[in-house]
Design a protein around this motif. Structure first.
Motif, PDB file in Angstrom:
ATOM      1  N   ALA A  41       0.814  -1.278   0.036  1.00 53.31           N
ATOM      2  CA  ALA A  41      -0.110   0.009  -0.037  1.00 53.31           C
ATOM      3  C   ALA A  41       0.979   1.250   0.044  1.00 53.31           C
ATOM      4  N   VAL A  42       1.765   1.309   1.026  1.00 57.10           N
ATOM      5  CA  VAL A  42       2.884   2.451   0.697  1.00 57.10           C
ATOM      6  C   VAL A  42       3.489   2.422  -0.434  1.00 57.10           C
ATOM      7  N   ILE A  43       3.848   1.390  -1.114  1.00 54.32           N
ATOM      8  CA  ILE A  43       4.692   1.510  -2.413  1.00 54.32           C
ATOM      9  C   ILE A  43       3.813   2.011  -3.538  1.00 54.32           C
ATOM     10  N   GLN A  44       2.637   1.579  -3.387  1.00 52.71           N
ATOM     11  CA  GLN A  44       1.727   2.171  -4.620  1.00 52.71           C
ATOM     12  C   GLN A  44       1.409   3.626  -4.300  1.00 52.71           C
ATOM     13  N   SER A  45       1.126   3.918  -2.964  1.00 54.11           N
ATOM     14  CA  SER A  45       1.384   5.226  -2.855  1.00 54.11           C
ATOM     15  C   SER A  45       2.075   6.186  -3.330  1.00 54.11           C
ATOM     16  N   THR A 143       1.390  10.234   1.147  1.00 51.34           N
ATOM     17  CA  THR A 143       1.362   9.146   1.921  1.00 51.34           C
ATOM     18  C   THR A 143       1.135   9.254   3.243  1.00 51.34           C
ATOM     19  N   THR A 144      -0.118   9.130   3.736  1.00 52.02           N
ATOM     20  CA  THR A 144      -0.452   8.964   5.283  1.00 52.02           C
ATOM     21  C   THR A 144      -1.589   7.865   5.117  1.00 52.02           C
ATOM     22  N   ALA A 145      -1.599   7.419   6.388  1.00 48.09           N
ATOM     23  CA  ALA A 145      -2.677   6.213   6.539  1.00 48.09           C
ATOM     24  C   ALA A 145      -4.144   6.710   6.135  1.00 48.09           C
ATOM     25  N   ARG A 151      -8.280   6.884  -0.276  1.00 44.28           N
ATOM     26  CA  ARG A 151      -8.143   6.401  -1.600  1.00 44.28           C
ATOM     27  C   ARG A 151      -8.329   5.075  -1.915  1.00 44.28           C
ATOM     28  N   THR A 152      -8.092   3.955  -1.000  1.00 49.15           N
ATOM     29  CA  THR A 152      -8.303   2.634  -1.251  1.00 49.15           C
ATOM     30  C   THR A 152      -9.240   2.037  -0.568  1.00 49.15           C
ATOM     31  N   ALA A 153      -9.832   2.466   0.363  1.00 49.15           N
ATOM     32  CA  ALA A 153     -10.782   1.972   1.215  1.00 49.15           C
ATOM     33  C   ALA A 153     -10.567   0.566   2.022  1.00 49.15           C
ATOM     34  N   ARG A 154      -9.247   0.634   2.236  1.00 52.62           N
ATOM     35  CA  ARG A 154      -8.613  -0.501   2.925  1.00 52.62           C
ATOM     36  C   ARG A 154      -7.723   0.053   4.179  1.00 52.62           C
ATOM     37  N   PRO A 155      -7.589  -0.851   5.069  1.00 50.79           N
ATOM     38  CA  PRO A 155      -6.824  -0.689   6.240  1.00 50.79           C
ATOM     39  C   PRO A 155      -5.345  -0.284   5.926  1.00 50.79           C
ATOM     40  N   CYS A 156      -4.744   0.560   6.548  1.00 49.24           N
ATOM     41  CA  CYS A 156      -3.401   1.064   6.059  1.00 49.24           C
ATOM     42  C   CYS A 156      -2.781   1.501   7.551  1.00 49.24           C
ATOM     43  N   ILE A 157      -1.518   1.074   7.468  1.00 43.95           N
ATOM     44  CA  ILE A 157      -0.400   1.562   8.483  1.00 43.95           C
ATOM     45  C   ILE A 157       0.841   2.378   7.956  1.00 43.95           C
ATOM     46  N   VAL A 158       1.073   3.570   8.261  1.00 43.13           N
ATOM     47  CA  VAL A 158       2.075   4.124   7.673  1.00 43.13           C
ATOM     48  C   VAL A 158       3.107   4.741   9.025  1.00 43.13           C
ATOM     49  N   GLN A 169       7.381  12.821   8.374  1.00 41.46           N
ATOM     50  CA  GLN A 169       8.023  11.585   8.716  1.00 41.46           C
ATOM     51  C   GLN A 169       8.346  11.464  10.302  1.00 41.46           C
ATOM     52  N   MET A 170       7.950  12.381  10.835  1.00 47.08           N
ATOM     53  CA  MET A 170       7.887  12.201  12.600  1.00 47.08           C
ATOM     54  C   MET A 170       6.473  11.449  13.056  1.00 47.08           C
ATOM     55  N   MET A 171       5.540  11.395  11.823  1.00 49.13           N
ATOM     56  CA  MET A 171       4.164  10.825  12.242  1.00 49.13           C
ATOM     57  C   MET A 171       4.429   9.373  12.268  1.00 49.13           C
ATOM     58  N   HIS A 172       3.489   8.732  12.998  1.00 51.49           N
ATOM     59  CA  HIS A 172       3.150   7.404  12.795  1.00 51.49           C
ATOM     60  C   HIS A 172       1.565   7.090  13.045  1.00 51.49           C
ATOM     61  N   CYS A 173       1.152   6.506  12.055  1.00 50.28           N
ATOM     62  CA  CYS A 173      -0.518   6.420  11.844  1.00 50.28           C
ATOM     63  C   CYS A 173      -1.052   5.032  11.236  1.00 50.28           C
ATOM     64  N   ALA A 174      -2.122   4.902  11.841  1.00 47.55           N
ATOM     65  CA  ALA A 174      -2.942   3.692  11.594  1.00 47.55           C
ATOM     66  C   ALA A 174      -4.276   3.968  10.984  1.00 47.55           C
ATOM     67  N   ALA A 175      -4.858   3.561   9.910  1.00 45.48           N
ATOM     68  CA  ALA A 175      -6.321   3.956   9.768  1.00 45.48           C
ATOM     69  C   ALA A 175      -7.144   2.708   9.218  1.00 45.48           C
ATOM     70  N   ALA A 176      -8.347   3.066   9.310  1.00 43.56           N
ATOM     71  CA  ALA A 176      -9.374   1.929   9.099  1.00 43.56           C
ATOM     72  C   ALA A 176     -10.550   2.337   8.405  1.00 43.56           C
ATOM     73  N   PRO A 177     -11.104   1.652   7.307  1.00 38.47           N
ATOM     74  CA  PRO A 177     -12.117   2.128   6.630  1.00 38.47           C
ATOM     75  C   PRO A 177     -13.414   2.014   7.256  1.00 38.47           C
ATOM     76  N   ILE A 178     -14.498   2.782   6.910  1.00 39.65           N
ATOM     77  CA  ILE A 178     -15.916   2.633   7.680  1.00 39.65           C
ATOM     78  C   ILE A 178     -16.985   2.915   6.239  1.00 39.65           C
ATOM     79  N   HIS A 179     -17.568   1.798   5.929  1.00 35.24           N
ATOM     80  CA  HIS A 179     -18.456   1.648   5.255  1.00 35.24           C
ATOM     81  C   HIS A 179     -19.897   1.920   5.330  1.00 35.24           C
ATOM     82  N   ASP A 180     -20.654   2.525   4.258  1.00 34.84           N
ATOM     83  CA  ASP A 180     -21.922   2.891   4.612  1.00 34.84           C
ATOM     84  C   ASP A 180     -22.940   1.624   4.255  1.00 34.84           C
TER      85      ASP A 180
END
Length: 389
Positions: A41-45, A143-145, A151-158, A169-180
């Motif tokens: 996911a990071v490479i593609q971003s 590129t951020t989580a 962009r992808t509607a998928r979980p991501c950790i950056v 680059q001092m940040m650390h983030c983890a994200a998850a999608p919410i669908h309707d």
């Protein structure tokens, strides 16, 4: 991008920081795809950012969108904000002893809620990046989580230098999608920490809370649906792990969350009996009880399920007194092409209960667990001259 000169099977690096630094060197300086060193996911971003001719050595500004766009987004996402309100409060309590902040974005990556209160001594970027209205989309900040998830509607950790731009680059983030209810991305939940890597499994934590917000949103968006909760044990029916499915008045599976799709082995949506192995009348009968019921599925799995009516005015769990499956089946069965809505099913339940209680509105309301006003509204509907037969 060069695809030759593959990386060694196990390139040496002493730390996560060194691994990411080597991945950036290989990708941005040598043109070698660092597969296995950072996530796909990071490479593609990174690739999308390069294609947009963004210079990773330049700083990025975390700026809010225009006030009109921000107010429009807040207005359009009222259901998501309401569904997330309790979970954001719980997250604030859960994260209080960590360096992390929870952020809720809309489907485009704009922040619509945040648990950030006050900057810690080491935080410089967090007060800026957590403001309501800040655009965290990949197009805006690389590129951020939350940006990748939007962009992808998928979980991501950056983590750290996996962020595209240097000052992020001092940040650390983890994200998850919410669908309707339509399966589209409604927003993303993100945990962010500045300077300090997560001391816990941030992906699991954010996924847990995002699933609960999604389940609340699905229920809030369900109108004229029978909502079915399901899991392999009844103890999980009121947790984020619960499978949820929405069934229309004509017995069609209209929506389901990811957990339900996995439990049902869903390939495509069809009728209730095809997925649950029982007619709609059986599930309707179970909606009269708060107790879960065991249900053997056509796929061989036995689940525990609990059913609940949802209607446009937010009512839950309306049912007639001592309903019989045959009567319930009759209440939803009409000639083909003229299927009865859940509103009509509810109306007939009230009419039956009134008959059983000799027309006494108070007794009927108590028996059904609804207000007398609700019963009176159905009586007025019956008396209206233009009521459809």
């Amino acid at each position: 991008m060069t695809h030759g000169h593959p990386l060694p099977a196990n390139p040496f690096y002493a730390s996560t920081t060194q691994r990411i630094a080597l991945a950036r060197q290989r990708y941005f300086e040598e043109g070698i795809r660092p597969s296995g060193m950072v996530s796909e996911a990071v490479i593609q971003s990174w690739a999308r950012c390069l294609q947009a001719r963004r210079d990773p050595s330049q700083p990025v500004d975390f700026e809010p969108v225009t006030p009109s766009r921000m107010h429009s987004a807040l207005r359009l996402n009222q259901q998501l904000l309401a569904a997330a309100a309790d979970e954001m409060a719980r997250l604030q309590y859960t994260l209080a002893g960590t360096s992390s902040t929870a952020i809720l974005t809309d489907a485009q990556g704009m922040i619509i809620n945040s648990t950030f209160v006050q900057a810690r001594s080491h935080e410089r970027l967090m007060p800026v990046t957590t403001r309501i209205g800040v655009n965290l989309s990949e197009d805006a900040v690389g590129t951020t989580a939350p940006g990748v998830t939007a962009r992808t509607a998928r979980p991501c950790i950056v983590s750290g230098a996996e962020h595209y731009f240097g000052n992020a680059q001092m940040m650390h983030c983890a994200a998850a999608p919410i669908h309707d209810i339509r399966g589209q991305l409604a927003g993303a939940l993100d945990l962010s920490s500045e300077g300090l890597p997560f001391g816990f499994d941030a992906g699991s934590v954010v996924g847990h809370y995002a699933a609960e917000i999604e389940n609340r949103l699905l229920c809030a968006q369900s109108t004229e649906h029978l909502v079915v909760r399901m899991q392999i044990t009844p103890n999980l029916l009121d947790t984020p792990m619960a499978g949820l499915a929405g069934i229309t008045g004509d017995g069609r599976l209209d929506w389901c969350n990811g957990a339900a799709a996995q439990l049902l082995g869903l390939q495509e949506r069809g009728c209730v009996e095809a997925h649950f192995g029982v007619p709609l009348s059986t599930l309707i009968g179970w909606s009269t009880s708060a107790q879960p019921h065991p249900l053997p599925l056509p796929n061989g799995l036995t689940l525990w399920v609990r059913c609940d009516w949802r209607s446009r005015d937010g009512h839950r769990g309306l049912h007639a007194v001592t309903p019989e499956p045959a009567a319930l089946s009759a209440s939803v069965a009409e000639p083909a092409g003229n299927t009865m809505s859940l509103r009509e099913t509810e109306h007939q339940a009230i009419v039956r209960a009134l008959s059983e209680h000799g027309g006494n509105v108070s007794k009927t309301a108590r028996a059904l667990g609804v207000s007398r006003g609700r019963v009176y509204r159905h009586l007025r509907a019956d008396a209206a001259p233009d009521r459809a037969p």
